[in-house]
Design a protein around this motif. Structure first.
Motif, PDB file in Angstrom:
ATOM      1  N   GLU A 114      31.261  -3.111  57.127  1.00 60.21           N
ATOM      2  CA  GLU A 114      31.778  -2.125  56.177  1.00 60.21           C
ATOM      3  C   GLU A 114      31.382  -0.711  56.571  1.00 60.21           C
ATOM      4  O   GLU A 114      32.194   0.226  56.472  1.00 60.21           O
ATOM      5  N   MET A 115      30.157  -0.522  57.044  1.00 66.09           N
ATOM      6  CA  MET A 115      29.726   0.814  57.468  1.00 66.09           C
ATOM      7  C   MET A 115      30.519   1.286  58.679  1.00 66.09           C
ATOM      8  O   MET A 115      30.900   2.463  58.769  1.00 66.09           O
ATOM      9  N   THR A 116      30.794   0.381  59.613  1.00 65.81           N
ATOM     10  CA  THR A 116      31.575   0.745  60.803  1.00 65.81           C
ATOM     11  C   THR A 116      32.965   1.208  60.413  1.00 65.81           C
ATOM     12  O   THR A 116      33.472   2.227  60.921  1.00 65.81           O
ATOM     13  N   LEU A 117      33.602   0.493  59.494  1.00 60.84           N
ATOM     14  CA  LEU A 117      34.935   0.891  59.038  1.00 60.84           C
ATOM     15  C   LEU A 117      34.893   2.214  58.290  1.00 60.84           C
ATOM     16  O   LEU A 117      35.821   3.023  58.402  1.00 60.84           O
ATOM     17  N   SER A 118      33.832   2.454  57.538  1.00 61.21           N
ATOM     18  CA  SER A 118      33.738   3.711  56.784  1.00 61.21           C
ATOM     19  C   SER A 118      33.633   4.910  57.720  1.00 61.21           C
ATOM     20  O   SER A 118      34.229   5.956  57.466  1.00 61.21           O
ATOM     21  N   VAL A 119      32.902   4.753  58.815  1.00 58.20           N
ATOM     22  CA  VAL A 119      32.750   5.847  59.780  1.00 58.20           C
ATOM     23  C   VAL A 119      34.067   6.111  60.506  1.00 58.20           C
ATOM     24  O   VAL A 119      34.420   7.260  60.803  1.00 58.20           O
ATOM     25  N   ALA A 120      34.831   5.043  60.770  1.00 58.09           N
ATOM     26  CA  ALA A 120      36.086   5.176  61.514  1.00 58.09           C
ATOM     27  C   ALA A 120      37.293   5.374  60.602  1.00 58.09           C
ATOM     28  O   ALA A 120      38.429   5.312  61.069  1.00 58.09           O
ATOM     29  N   SER A 276      35.086   7.338  52.408  1.00 52.45           N
ATOM     30  CA  SER A 276      34.184   7.092  53.524  1.00 52.45           C
ATOM     31  C   SER A 276      32.728   7.047  53.060  1.00 52.45           C
ATOM     32  O   SER A 276      31.965   6.142  53.426  1.00 52.45           O
ATOM     33  N   ALA A 277      32.342   8.011  52.217  1.00 52.25           N
ATOM     34  CA  ALA A 277      30.956   8.044  51.733  1.00 52.25           C
ATOM     35  C   ALA A 277      30.655   6.860  50.823  1.00 52.25           C
ATOM     36  O   ALA A 277      29.558   6.287  50.866  1.00 52.25           O
ATOM     37  N   GLY A 278      31.638   6.473  50.004  1.00 52.81           N
ATOM     38  CA  GLY A 278      31.421   5.350  49.087  1.00 52.81           C
ATOM     39  C   GLY A 278      31.318   4.021  49.797  1.00 52.81           C
ATOM     40  O   GLY A 278      30.461   3.186  49.465  1.00 52.81           O
ATOM     41  N   THR A 279      32.186   3.788  50.780  1.00 48.48           N
ATOM     42  CA  THR A 279      32.114   2.527  51.527  1.00 48.48           C
ATOM     43  C   THR A 279      30.863   2.491  52.414  1.00 48.48           C
ATOM     44  O   THR A 279      30.325   1.414  52.671  1.00 48.48           O
ATOM     45  N   LEU A 280      30.424   3.656  52.876  1.00 46.98           N
ATOM     46  CA  LEU A 280      29.157   3.706  53.618  1.00 46.98           C
ATOM     47  C   LEU A 280      28.007   3.265  52.719  1.00 46.98           C
ATOM     48  O   LEU A 280      27.139   2.479  53.134  1.00 46.98           O
ATOM     49  N   ALA A 281      28.006   3.743  51.472  1.00 47.01           N
ATOM     50  CA  ALA A 281      26.962   3.331  50.530  1.00 47.01           C
ATOM     51  C   ALA A 281      27.058   1.829  50.240  1.00 47.01           C
ATOM     52  O   ALA A 281      26.036   1.149  50.122  1.00 47.01           O
ATOM     53  N   GLY A 282      28.292   1.310  50.145  1.00 48.60           N
ATOM     54  CA  GLY A 282      28.458  -0.116  49.921  1.00 48.60           C
ATOM     55  C   GLY A 282      27.917  -0.944  51.072  1.00 48.60           C
ATOM     56  O   GLY A 282      27.257  -1.972  50.861  1.00 48.60           O
ATOM     57  N   GLY A 283      28.176  -0.494  52.307  1.00 49.17           N
ATOM     58  CA  GLY A 283      27.639  -1.190  53.472  1.00 49.17           C
ATOM     59  C   GLY A 283      26.124  -1.136  53.503  1.00 49.17           C
ATOM     60  O   GLY A 283      25.463  -2.149  53.803  1.00 49.17           O
ATOM     61  N   LEU A 284      25.560   0.034  53.188  1.00 49.77           N
ATOM     62  CA  LEU A 284      24.101   0.153  53.142  1.00 49.77           C
ATOM     63  C   LEU A 284      23.513  -0.779  52.087  1.00 49.77           C
ATOM     64  O   LEU A 284      22.467  -1.416  52.297  1.00 49.77           O
ATOM     65  N   GLY A 285      24.218  -0.872  50.953  1.00 47.82           N
ATOM     66  CA  GLY A 285      23.747  -1.754  49.892  1.00 47.82           C
ATOM     67  C   GLY A 285      23.708  -3.205  50.324  1.00 47.82           C
ATOM     68  O   GLY A 285      22.769  -3.943  49.992  1.00 47.82           O
ATOM     69  N   SER A 286      24.719  -3.645  51.080  1.00 49.89           N
ATOM     70  CA  SER A 286      24.729  -5.030  51.559  1.00 49.89           C
ATOM     71  C   SER A 286      23.617  -5.272  52.567  1.00 49.89           C
ATOM     72  O   SER A 286      23.007  -6.351  52.594  1.00 49.89           O
ATOM     73  N   ILE A 287      23.335  -4.280  53.395  1.00 48.36           N
ATOM     74  CA  ILE A 287      22.220  -4.413  54.338  1.00 48.36           C
ATOM     75  C   ILE A 287      20.888  -4.515  53.583  1.00 48.36           C
ATOM     76  O   ILE A 287      20.015  -5.325  53.922  1.00 48.36           O
ATOM     77  N   VAL A 288      20.735  -3.676  52.542  1.00 43.31           N
ATOM     78  CA  VAL A 288      19.527  -3.761  51.710  1.00 43.31           C
ATOM     79  C   VAL A 288      19.415  -5.139  51.084  1.00 43.31           C
ATOM     80  O   VAL A 288      18.335  -5.751  51.043  1.00 43.31           O
ATOM     81  N   ALA A 289      20.561  -5.669  50.606  1.00 43.65           N
ATOM     82  CA  ALA A 289      20.561  -7.008  50.016  1.00 43.65           C
ATOM     83  C   ALA A 289      20.121  -8.046  51.039  1.00 43.65           C
ATOM     84  O   ALA A 289      19.333  -8.950  50.724  1.00 43.65           O
ATOM     85  N   GLY A 290      20.612  -7.922  52.267  1.00 45.41           N
ATOM     86  CA  GLY A 290      20.214  -8.848  53.318  1.00 45.41           C
ATOM     87  C   GLY A 290      18.733  -8.764  53.622  1.00 45.41           C
ATOM     88  O   GLY A 290      18.059  -9.794  53.822  1.00 45.41           O
ATOM     89  N   LEU A 291      18.193  -7.556  53.650  1.00 44.13           N
ATOM     90  CA  LEU A 291      16.770  -7.391  53.913  1.00 44.13           C
ATOM     91  C   LEU A 291      15.920  -7.947  52.763  1.00 44.13           C
ATOM     92  O   LEU A 291      14.789  -8.417  52.976  1.00 44.13           O
ATOM     93  N   LEU A 292      16.471  -7.900  51.552  1.00 42.82           N
ATOM     94  CA  LEU A 292      15.775  -8.500  50.411  1.00 42.82           C
ATOM     95  C   LEU A 292      15.922 -10.016  50.405  1.00 42.82           C
ATOM     96  O   LEU A 292      15.218 -10.707  49.661  1.00 42.82           O
ATOM     97  N   GLY A 293      16.868 -10.538  51.226  1.00 41.96           N
ATOM     98  CA  GLY A 293      17.040 -11.981  51.343  1.00 41.96           C
ATOM     99  C   GLY A 293      18.123 -12.560  50.465  1.00 41.96           C
ATOM    100  O   GLY A 293      18.154 -13.778  50.252  1.00 41.96           O
ATOM    101  N   VAL A 294      19.056 -11.693  49.940  1.00 45.37           N
ATOM    102  CA  VAL A 294      20.076 -12.194  49.008  1.00 45.37           C
ATOM    103  C   VAL A 294      21.482 -11.901  49.557  1.00 45.37           C
ATOM    104  O   VAL A 294      21.649 -11.394  50.662  1.00 45.37           O
ATOM    105  N   MET A 295      22.495 -12.215  48.740  1.00 44.32           N
ATOM    106  CA  MET A 295      23.891 -12.060  49.115  1.00 44.32           C
ATOM    107  C   MET A 295      24.301 -10.596  49.215  1.00 44.32           C
ATOM    108  O   MET A 295      23.663  -9.724  48.620  1.00 44.32           O
ATOM    109  N   PRO A 296      25.398 -10.305  49.933  1.00 45.32           N
ATOM    110  CA  PRO A 296      25.924  -8.934  49.953  1.00 45.32           C
ATOM    111  C   PRO A 296      26.505  -8.557  48.596  1.00 45.32           C
ATOM    112  O   PRO A 296      26.891  -9.417  47.803  1.00 45.32           O
TER     113      PRO A 296
END
Length: 559
Positions: A114-120, A276-296
């Motif tokens: 999601e972050m890659t798509l937001s940047v592009a 772009s900024a909103g989808t970037l935040a969404g991608g960051l949120g999913s990464i945070v979720a992964g680091l916490l050990g849960v679903m995107p």
């Protein structure tokens, strides 16, 4: 209708707190998604409560990121996070085979996608036109409404008793009554009033009849413990995760555009920077979720419908929602209390907000002129999405593809993306024609209508372009050489419409832009036509290409 509290407003606490509770209550329903996944992995009750506490922290952090709206991170809209069914099918398959650590790795992969798509986004936005985003919003509304009906009727799980079904109906009736006929000060809180009424009525029914009347889950003291699971990566379902990340990107884009539309009465078109900024935040949120050990995580489409229904769009409410998620995530038994909300009561709230999400998606789809290509794209994707549950069992798909498309939204989005890409073949972004003065302005209006439908341009932009060309026709009739054709070239790039007009004859009047009543009739008509051309266009310039060849270049921004 103007919004009583806009994006940057500061509502009083008597408005902020109840509104935050409404958005929080809607998103809380989606905690059932990570709970189902944890159960599929074989987790016990205590583990599930701790898992859900971390899931709540991920939602809270993502909500704050989305509301931030600065430095290119976050849309800045009232758009809290939640869990959605987009990832449910692949997550269930992965949980049963590889356990919850693989789910965490899956969240990180989806977030990176999601972050890659937001940047592009600025380079690929032509593959995500506004009618496709509107279609995704429409399908999300259908999904929320359908889930709500299933929860109310018991089709999503245990069949409710007559008392539970009556409580769900009561919740929906109260919500509708408050929204349509309640006091003006109470209408923005219709969902909260309905939820509170349903929960209180459920408690009374439980006290009166016990579990035989209504079922209330037992609370288990869990609390957040990190790390609960560590991310692990498996390549077998990587295509499904990437497809899920793409679908999540489109869903978030749709929710951001819809948030813009319901928050701004003067909305005209999507704001690429905010998407772009909103989808970037969404991608960051999913990464945070992964680091916490849960679903995107995903954006909460129900909140879009709630803003449309209540008229309250302040992003400070999102800050309150995010903090509430974090506080309850750190509070032992916080997740258990949320899961105690009766499914039928939650379903009634989803039905109500789903209707407004459908309306928003419909408005977005009809903003642009739909030619045959776009009508076929949306029509076929809609047919596939609505008949998904009947189609999928009859299709013999490879396991990886079947898992990737094991959702009506994912499948409909995949069909829409594929058809949009295929149907773009042969579309010219630049159109050109020769025009004779004898054809009159009507011929140019019809030509512009045809070009606009080919491009799928917004109806408002096409009308402005038609008015501009009509004024050019009026001026050309006075200054072009009789019998000589004018050349009209138009180029559309989803952001602006550019005209390159060339004719044989004299140059336009250069003295000022406002005609004088002292001029001769023909000169007055000429000056008036040029002044109106300048009024219709955002940028207009004239130059000479030779002694008998003139040129005008005009740009109409799609604003």
């Amino acid at each position: 209708m103007a919004k009583p509290y806009g994006i940057d407003s500061t509502p009083p606490f008597r408005v902020l707190f109840p509104e935050a509770l409404q958005h929080f209550g809607l998103a809380a329903v989606t905690l059932v998604v990570p709970r189902i996944v944890a159960e599929a992995a074989g987790a016990d009750s205590l583990f599930i409560e701790r898992y859900l506490s971390l899931a709540m922290l991920a939602v809270g952090i993502t909500t704050l990121l989305q509301a931030w709206g600065r430095h290119g991170i976050g849309s800045g809209y009232l758009l809290p996070a939640c869990y959605s069914g987009i990832y449910l099918a692949p997550a269930l398959a992965l949980a049963s085979q590889h356990g919850l650590p693989a789910i965490a790795g899956f969240a990180i992969v989806a977030g990176i996608t999601e972050m890659t798509l937001s940047v592009a986004l600025r380079r690929i936005r032509s593959f995500f036109p506004s009618e496709l985003i509107g279609f995704v919003v429409f399908m999300i509304g259908i999904g929320w409404g359908t889930l709500g009906l299933k929860l109310m009727t018991g089709l999503a799980g245990r069949t409710p008793g007559s008392a539970e079904a009556a409580l769900a109906g009561l919740t929906l009736a109260v919500t509708l009554a408050i929204s349509l006929w309640g006091p003006r000060t109470l209408r923005p809180l219709a969902v909260l009033v309905g939820l509170v009424t349903g929960c209180l009525a459920t408690g009374i029914a439980f006290l009166a009849g016990g579990e035989a009347a209504v079922g209330i889950p037992k609370l288990v003291a869990g609390g957040a413990i990190w790390p609960l699971v560590r991310p692990d990566f498996h390549s077998s379902l990587l295509p499904a995760f990437i497809v899920g990340g793409i679908a999540s990107f489109i869903r978030a884009s749709g929710d951001i555009v819809a948030s813009h539309q319901v928050s701004d009465v003067n909305w005209k078109r999507a704001h690429v920077g905010r998407i772009s900024a909103g989808t970037l935040a969404g991608g960051l949120g999913s990464i945070v979720a992964g680091l916490l050990g849960v679903m995107p995580v995903d954006t909460s489409s129900g909140s879009v419908g709630l803003v449309a229904a209540s008229g309250v769009a302040s992003r400070r409410i999102a800050l309150g929602v995010g903090l509430l998620w974090i506080v309850l995530g750190l509070w032992p038994s916080g997740s258990a209390w949320l899961l105690a909300i009766p499914p039928g009561v939650a379903g009634a709230a989803l039905c109500f907000t789903g209707a407004f999400v459908i309306r928003t998606g419909t408005n977005m789809m009809t903003q642009r002129l739909l030619d045959n290509r776009r009508a076929l794209t949306i029509g076929f994707a809609l047919m596939v999405g609505l008949s998904f549950e009947q189609l999928l069992p009859a299709l013999h798909l490879p396991p990886g593809v079947r898992t990737a498309l094991d959702s009506s939204l994912l499948t409909a989005v995949a069909v829409a993306l594929l058809l949009n890409a295929v149907f773009r073949i042969g579309i010219r972004r630049s159109m050109e024609r020769e025009w004779q003065v004898s054809e009159g302005p009507l011929a140019l209006r019809e030509t512009m209508d045809h070009w606009g439908r080919q491009w799928g341009a917004r109806a408002d932009l096409v009308r402005r372009a038609q008015d501009f060309l009509e004024e050019f026709a009026q001026a050309a009739a006075l200054i072009s050489t009789p019998g000589k054709a004018a050349s009209i070239r138009a180029t559309y790039d989803e952001v602006s419409l550019r005209f390159d007009l060339r004719w044989h004859g004299s140059a336009v009047a250069k003295a000022g832009t406002t005609p004088s009543l002292d001029d001769a009739d023909e000169s007055l008509d000429h000056s008036l036509a040029v002044a109106l051309m300048r009024h219709r266009a955002d940028h207009l310039s004239f130059d000479s290409l030779g002694p008998d060849t003139q040129r005008a270049v005009a740009t109409l921004d799609d604003h």
